[in-house]
Design a protein around this motif. Structure first.
Motif, PDB file in Angstrom:
ATOM      1  N   MET A   1      34.474  48.277  49.920  1.00 18.90           N
ATOM      2  CA  MET A   1      34.776  47.821  51.267  1.00 18.90           C
ATOM      3  C   MET A   1      36.148  48.339  51.670  1.00 18.90           C
ATOM      4  SD  MET A   1      35.068  43.919  52.685  1.00 18.90           S
ATOM      5  CE  MET A   1      33.343  43.620  52.342  1.00 18.90           C
ATOM      6  N   PRO A   2      36.299  49.028  52.806  1.00 17.97           N
ATOM      7  CA  PRO A   2      37.606  49.536  53.216  1.00 17.97           C
ATOM      8  C   PRO A   2      38.527  48.390  53.594  1.00 17.97           C
ATOM      9  CG  PRO A   2      36.017  49.850  54.975  1.00 17.97           C
ATOM     10  CD  PRO A   2      35.233  49.363  53.781  1.00 17.97           C
ATOM     11  N   TYR A   3      39.827  48.622  53.440  1.00 12.96           N
ATOM     12  CA  TYR A   3      40.812  47.605  53.778  1.00 12.96           C
ATOM     13  C   TYR A   3      41.113  47.673  55.268  1.00 12.96           C
ATOM     14  CZ  TYR A   3      41.426  47.673  48.761  1.00 12.96           C
ATOM     15  OH  TYR A   3      41.209  47.629  47.417  1.00 12.96           O
ATOM     16  N   ALA A   4      41.075  46.522  55.907  1.00 10.62           N
ATOM     17  CA  ALA A   4      41.367  46.470  57.332  1.00 10.62           C
ATOM     18  C   ALA A   4      42.844  46.744  57.580  1.00 10.62           C
ATOM     19  CB  ALA A   4      41.003  45.093  57.894  1.00 10.62           C
ATOM     20  N   LYS A   5      43.158  47.307  58.739  1.00 15.00           N
ATOM     21  CA  LYS A   5      44.534  47.653  59.050  1.00 15.00           C
ATOM     22  C   LYS A   5      45.212  46.625  59.942  1.00 15.00           C
ATOM     23  CE  LYS A   5      43.888  52.626  58.522  1.00 15.00           C
ATOM     24  NZ  LYS A   5      44.040  53.954  59.158  1.00 15.00           N
ATOM     25  N   SER A   6      44.502  45.624  60.345  1.00 23.07           N
ATOM     26  CA  SER A   6      45.098  44.592  61.169  1.00 23.07           C
ATOM     27  C   SER A   6      44.463  43.262  60.820  1.00 23.07           C
ATOM     28  CB  SER A   6      44.901  44.900  62.659  1.00 23.07           C
ATOM     29  OG  SER A   6      43.519  44.925  62.972  1.00 23.07           O
ATOM     30  N   GLY A   7      44.979  42.189  61.441  1.00 22.34           N
ATOM     31  CA  GLY A   7      44.454  40.858  61.128  1.00 22.34           C
ATOM     32  C   GLY A   7      45.501  40.050  60.415  1.00 22.34           C
ATOM     33  N   LYS A   8      45.518  38.759  60.650  1.00 26.01           N
ATOM     34  CA  LYS A   8      46.634  37.936  60.203  1.00 26.01           C
ATOM     35  C   LYS A   8      46.726  37.812  58.692  1.00 26.01           C
ATOM     36  CE  LYS A   8      43.995  33.620  60.757  1.00 26.01           C
ATOM     37  NZ  LYS A   8      43.971  32.336  61.465  1.00 26.01           N
ATOM     38  N   ASN A   9      45.624  38.005  57.937  1.00 21.54           N
ATOM     39  CA  ASN A   9      45.688  37.820  56.500  1.00 21.54           C
ATOM     40  C   ASN A   9      45.594  39.126  55.732  1.00 21.54           C
ATOM     41  OD1 ASN A   9      46.044  35.085  56.446  1.00 21.54           O
ATOM     42  ND2 ASN A   9      43.869  34.620  56.545  1.00 21.54           N
ATOM     43  N   ASN A  10      45.654  40.254  56.418  1.00 23.28           N
ATOM     44  CA  ASN A  10      45.505  41.513  55.723  1.00 23.28           C
ATOM     45  C   ASN A  10      46.795  41.931  55.051  1.00 23.28           C
ATOM     46  OD1 ASN A  10      42.837  41.887  56.462  1.00 23.28           O
ATOM     47  ND2 ASN A  10      43.395  42.755  58.433  1.00 23.28           N
TER      48      ASN A  10
ATOM     49  N   GLY B   1      38.805  42.173  24.935  1.00 17.75           N
ATOM     50  CA  GLY B   1      39.644  43.346  24.788  1.00 17.75           C
ATOM     51  C   GLY B   1      40.738  43.406  25.832  1.00 17.75           C
ATOM     52  N   THR B   2      40.912  44.599  26.395  1.00 17.25           N
ATOM     53  CA  THR B   2      42.013  44.860  27.306  1.00 17.25           C
ATOM     54  C   THR B   2      41.616  44.635  28.754  1.00 17.25           C
ATOM     55  OG1 THR B   2      42.821  46.546  25.768  1.00 17.25           O
ATOM     56  CG2 THR B   2      43.716  46.607  27.992  1.00 17.25           C
ATOM     57  N   VAL B   3      42.532  44.089  29.536  1.00 12.81           N
ATOM     58  CA  VAL B   3      42.338  43.993  30.986  1.00 12.81           C
ATOM     59  C   VAL B   3      42.543  45.384  31.580  1.00 12.81           C
ATOM     60  CG1 VAL B   3      43.269  43.037  33.132  1.00 12.81           C
ATOM     61  CG2 VAL B   3      43.052  41.591  31.102  1.00 12.81           C
ATOM     62  N   ARG B   4      41.563  45.873  32.317  1.00 11.23           N
ATOM     63  CA  ARG B   4      41.634  47.207  32.898  1.00 11.23           C
ATOM     64  C   ARG B   4      42.091  47.196  34.359  1.00 11.23           C
ATOM     65  NH1 ARG B   4      42.460  50.246  28.755  1.00 11.23           N
ATOM     66  NH2 ARG B   4      40.641  50.772  27.491  1.00 11.23           N
ATOM     67  N   ARG B   5      41.821  46.083  35.069  1.00 10.22           N
ATOM     68  CA  ARG B   5      42.117  46.062  36.499  1.00 10.22           C
ATOM     69  C   ARG B   5      42.205  44.626  36.974  1.00 10.22           C
ATOM     70  NH1 ARG B   5      40.046  49.733  41.139  1.00 10.22           N
ATOM     71  NH2 ARG B   5      40.147  48.366  42.977  1.00 10.22           N
ATOM     72  N   VAL B   6      43.105  44.379  37.915  1.00  9.40           N
ATOM     73  CA  VAL B   6      43.160  43.094  38.622  1.00  9.40           C
ATOM     74  C   VAL B   6      43.237  43.395  40.106  1.00  9.40           C
ATOM     75  CG1 VAL B   6      44.444  40.969  39.025  1.00  9.40           C
ATOM     76  CG2 VAL B   6      44.292  41.897  36.704  1.00  9.40           C
ATOM     77  N   ASP B   7      42.342  42.795  40.870  1.00  7.02           N
ATOM     78  CA  ASP B   7      42.350  42.921  42.327  1.00  7.02           C
ATOM     79  C   ASP B   7      42.819  41.608  42.931  1.00  7.02           C
ATOM     80  OD1 ASP B   7      41.151  45.602  42.701  1.00  7.02           O
ATOM     81  OD2 ASP B   7      39.467  44.685  41.652  1.00  7.02           O
ATOM     82  N   VAL B   8      43.532  41.709  44.037  1.00  6.30           N
ATOM     83  CA  VAL B   8      44.072  40.531  44.715  1.00  6.30           C
ATOM     84  C   VAL B   8      43.594  40.520  46.161  1.00  6.30           C
ATOM     85  CG1 VAL B   8      46.187  39.403  45.531  1.00  6.30           C
ATOM     86  CG2 VAL B   8      46.104  40.403  43.236  1.00  6.30           C
ATOM     87  N   SER B   9      43.230  39.346  46.649  1.00  6.40           N
ATOM     88  CA  SER B   9      42.839  39.153  48.044  1.00  6.40           C
ATOM     89  C   SER B   9      43.758  38.123  48.676  1.00  6.40           C
ATOM     90  CB  SER B   9      41.385  38.681  48.135  1.00  6.40           C
ATOM     91  OG  SER B   9      41.057  38.312  49.462  1.00  6.40           O
ATOM     92  N   VAL B  10      44.127  38.341  49.937  1.00  7.37           N
ATOM     93  CA  VAL B  10      44.927  37.352  50.672  1.00  7.37           C
ATOM     94  C   VAL B  10      44.149  36.795  51.864  1.00  7.37           C
ATOM     95  CG1 VAL B  10      47.119  38.335  49.962  1.00  7.37           C
ATOM     96  CG2 VAL B  10      46.053  39.129  52.083  1.00  7.37           C
ATOM     97  N   ASP B  11      42.864  37.118  51.932  1.00  3.68           N
ATOM     98  CA  ASP B  11      42.056  36.628  53.053  1.00  3.68           C
ATOM     99  C   ASP B  11      40.782  35.945  52.563  1.00  3.68           C
ATOM    100  OD1 ASP B  11      40.596  38.797  52.184  1.00  3.68           O
ATOM    101  OD2 ASP B  11      40.797  39.955  54.031  1.00  3.68           O
ATOM    102  N   GLY B  12      40.886  35.235  51.451  1.00  6.51           N
ATOM    103  CA  GLY B  12      39.759  34.455  50.960  1.00  6.51           C
ATOM    104  C   GLY B  12      38.657  35.261  50.319  1.00  6.51           C
ATOM    105  N   GLY B  13      38.938  36.487  49.899  1.00  7.14           N
ATOM    106  CA  GLY B  13      37.955  37.295  49.192  1.00  7.14           C
ATOM    107  C   GLY B  13      37.218  38.307  50.047  1.00  7.14           C
TER     108      GLY B  13
END
Length: 426
Positions: A1-10, A331-343
Motif C-alpha cells: 500500500m503506498p504511503y499517503a502524502k497528506s492527512g492528519k495522521n500520516n 530467531g532474528t527480527v528482520r523488520r519492524v513497521d510502524v503505523s501512526v494512523d491505526g494500521g
C-alpha cells in the motif's frame, strides 16, 4: 500500500536531518524562555548561567555505597508488582519497559515470576543431579559446573502469559508486556554437560526441576537441550540474583519463561515427557473446539512501541522519535513497521544494532506530530517471514478461551492534548 502524502495522521515527508534541525531550534527557544520566565521558580538558582548547588559541596564518598545504586531522581523506575495473583507466594514483578533504553534489562528491574516464593539457597550446599537415560549419573557442585568452559549470550526471557487474552488491557507498556526482559547470560552449554554424562539412544526428553517449594518442573525436548540451551550462573556480569534462580538456572532461548527453570536442582533424562502440572493444567492453549495445544514452547514474533506509550504525554508538537522493542523466539527480527494512523499505512523503522537472535531488538522512527489525534502501533517480522498478527486475527484462529502466547499488535492512542493511552481500552 503506498504511503499517503497528506492527512492528519500520516508520516511527515521531512527527512530525519530536517526533523532534528527543527527540534534543535525549538529546544533552544524553549530553554532560553525557561531561563527568563523560570527565574522566580524554586531551584532557579541552579539554572545556567549560575553555578548549581551540587558543584559547591563535595558529593557522597564512594565508600558509603559499596554496591552501586541508581540516582535518587530515578526512584520511581521500579518493578510493577502484581496484586492480582490468587496466592501471596505466587507473585510477579513486571519490568518498567517504557522507562528503559537499549535492549539490556538491569538486574534490579528484571521481571520475576515465581510460584512459591524465592528460596534462600546456600551455593556451597546446592547440587545439580543428572540421571535417567545416561551412561554416567552425576551430581555436580557449583564448583564442578564452573569448571566447564563458559559461554555468554544475550537472550530475552518472556512469560507466556504476557499478556493473557482475558486481561489484555493496561495503562502502561509494563502493564501489558512487562513480563519480558533481556540479559547477557553466562554459564555452560547444556549439550556439553549431557555429553559428559553420555546420552543413551532412547533419550528424547529432559525433565528439569527447580529447588523452590513448588518444585516446578518442565519437560524439554532433547533437540533443544543439544542446541542452544544453557545452564547459567551469572546475569549481566554478576551472579544470578535469588529472584532469578540463584545459584543455578536454565536458559532456553526463545522458549516460554516458565520452562527456564530457576534454582535448578535436577535433570532427569527420559524417553517421555513428564506431563507435569505446568504442561497440562497450565501453559497449554485452549482452542474453540475445547481441545488444547500442548508443548507450545516458542514465543512468536512480537513488538511494542515504548515511547510514546500509555501513561506518557507529548508536551509539544513537532519532532518526536517513536521507539520500541521487537523480539522473536524463532530467531532474528528482520523488520519492524510502524503505523501512526491505526494500521492504514505503515512505514519501516530503523533497527538499532546489535540485532541478535532471540534477543530484544530496539527500533526507531522519526515522526512529526501535528497536534492531531493519532493511533500508533508496531508490527514485527522475523527471519522466518512470520508477521506479528492483530488480536482479531489471533482470536479468529484460537477463539476467546485461549490465554497464553498472546503476541498481538497493541495500539496506543495519542489525544489532541498529547495524553497517551491504551487504544485497546476504547
Amino acid at each position: 500500500m503506498p504511503y499517503a502524502k497528506s492527512g492528519k495522521n500520516n508520516f511527515s515527508q521531512m527527512s530525519r536531518r530536517a526533523l532534528l534541525r527543527n527540534a534543535a531550534v525549538i529546544g533552544s527557544a524553549t530553554l532560553a524562555g525557561s531561563a527568563v520566565t523560570g527565574a522566580s521558580a524554586s531551584g532557579a538558582n541552579n539554572l545556567p548561567p549560575n553555578v548549581p548547588q551540587w558543584m559547591k559541596v563535595p558529593g557522597d564518598p564512594m565508600g558509603s555505597q559499596p554496591y552501586g545504586t541508581p540516582s535518587l531522581f530515578e526512584k520511581n523506575v521500579v518493578k510493577n508488582i502484581s496484586k492480582n495473583l490468587p496466592q501471596y507466594l505466587s507473585a510477579s514483578g513486571r519490568t518498567p519497559l517504557q522507562d528503559l533504553d537499549g535492549i539490556i534489562t538491569p538486574n534490579g528491574l528484571f521481571y520475576e515470576r515465581h510460584h512459591a516464593g524465592v528460596p534462600a539457597i546456600d551455593p556451597a550446599q546446592h547440587r545439580l543431579m543428572l540421571h535417567g537415560l545416561i551412561e554416567r549419573p552425576m551430581i555436580f557442585t557449583m564448583e564442578d559446573i564452573r569448571r566447564f568452559p563458559s559461554i555468554s549470550r544475550i537472550h530475552f526471557l518472556e512469560c507466556s502469559a504476557n499478556p493473557g487474552y482475558k486481561k489484555p488491557y493496561g495503562r502502561t507498556a509494563s502493564d501489558l508486556v512487562g513480563l519480558l526482559s533481556c540479559a547477557e547470560w553466562t554459564g555452560v552449554s547444556m549439550k556439553l554437560v549431557l555429553q559428559e554424562a553420555g546420552l543413551r539412544p532412547e533419550a528424547k526428553w529432559v525433565i528439569a526441576e527447580g529447588a523452590d517449594a513448588a518444585a516446578l518442573s518442565r519437560s524439554i525436548p532433547i533437540e533443544k537441550c543439544l542446541d542452544d540451551a544453557m545452564i547459567v550462573y551469572s546475569q549481566n556480569g554478576e551472579r544470578l540474583r535469588p529472584q532469578q534462580g540463584y545459584p543455578l538456572r536454565l536458559i532456553l532461548p526463545g522458549f516460554e519463561g516458565n520452562m527456564n527453570i530457576k534454582w535448578l536442582r535436577r535433570l532427569h533424562v527420559s524417553a517421555q515427557p513428564a506431563y507435569s502440572r505446568e504442561e497440562t493444567s497450565k501453559y497449554t492453549d485452549l482452542l474453540p473446539d475445547g481441545t488444547a495445544r500442548e508443548f507450545t514452547f516458542v514465543m512468536e514474533a512480537k513488538s511494542i512501541v515504548l515511547r510514546p506509550s500509555g501513561g506518557q504525554r507529548l508536551t509539544e508538537t513537532g519532532y518526536h522519535e517513536i521507539t520500541g522493542i521487537a523480539w522473536s523466539g524463532r530467531g532474528t527480527v528482520r523488520r519492524v513497521d510502524v503505523s501512526v494512523d491505526g494500521g492504514w499505512n505503515w512505514q519501516e523503522a530503523e533497527l538499532q544494532e546489535p540485532i541478535l537472535p532471540k534477543a530484544l531488538t530496539r527500533f526507531r522512527l522519526p515522526w512529526h506530530w501535528d497536534g492531531q489525534p493519532a493511533i500508533i502501533q508496531s508490527r514485527a517480522t522475523d527471519e522466518t517471514g512470520y508477521v506479528q498478527p492483530t488480536l482479531a486475527e489471533l482470536i479468529a484462529v484460537r477463539g476467546e478461551n485461549s490465554f497464553y502466547h498472546n503476541n498481538a499488535i497493541w495500539p496506543w492512542r495519542i489525544a489532541a492534548d498529547g495524553e497517551v493511552s491504551n487504544a485497546a481500552n476504547d
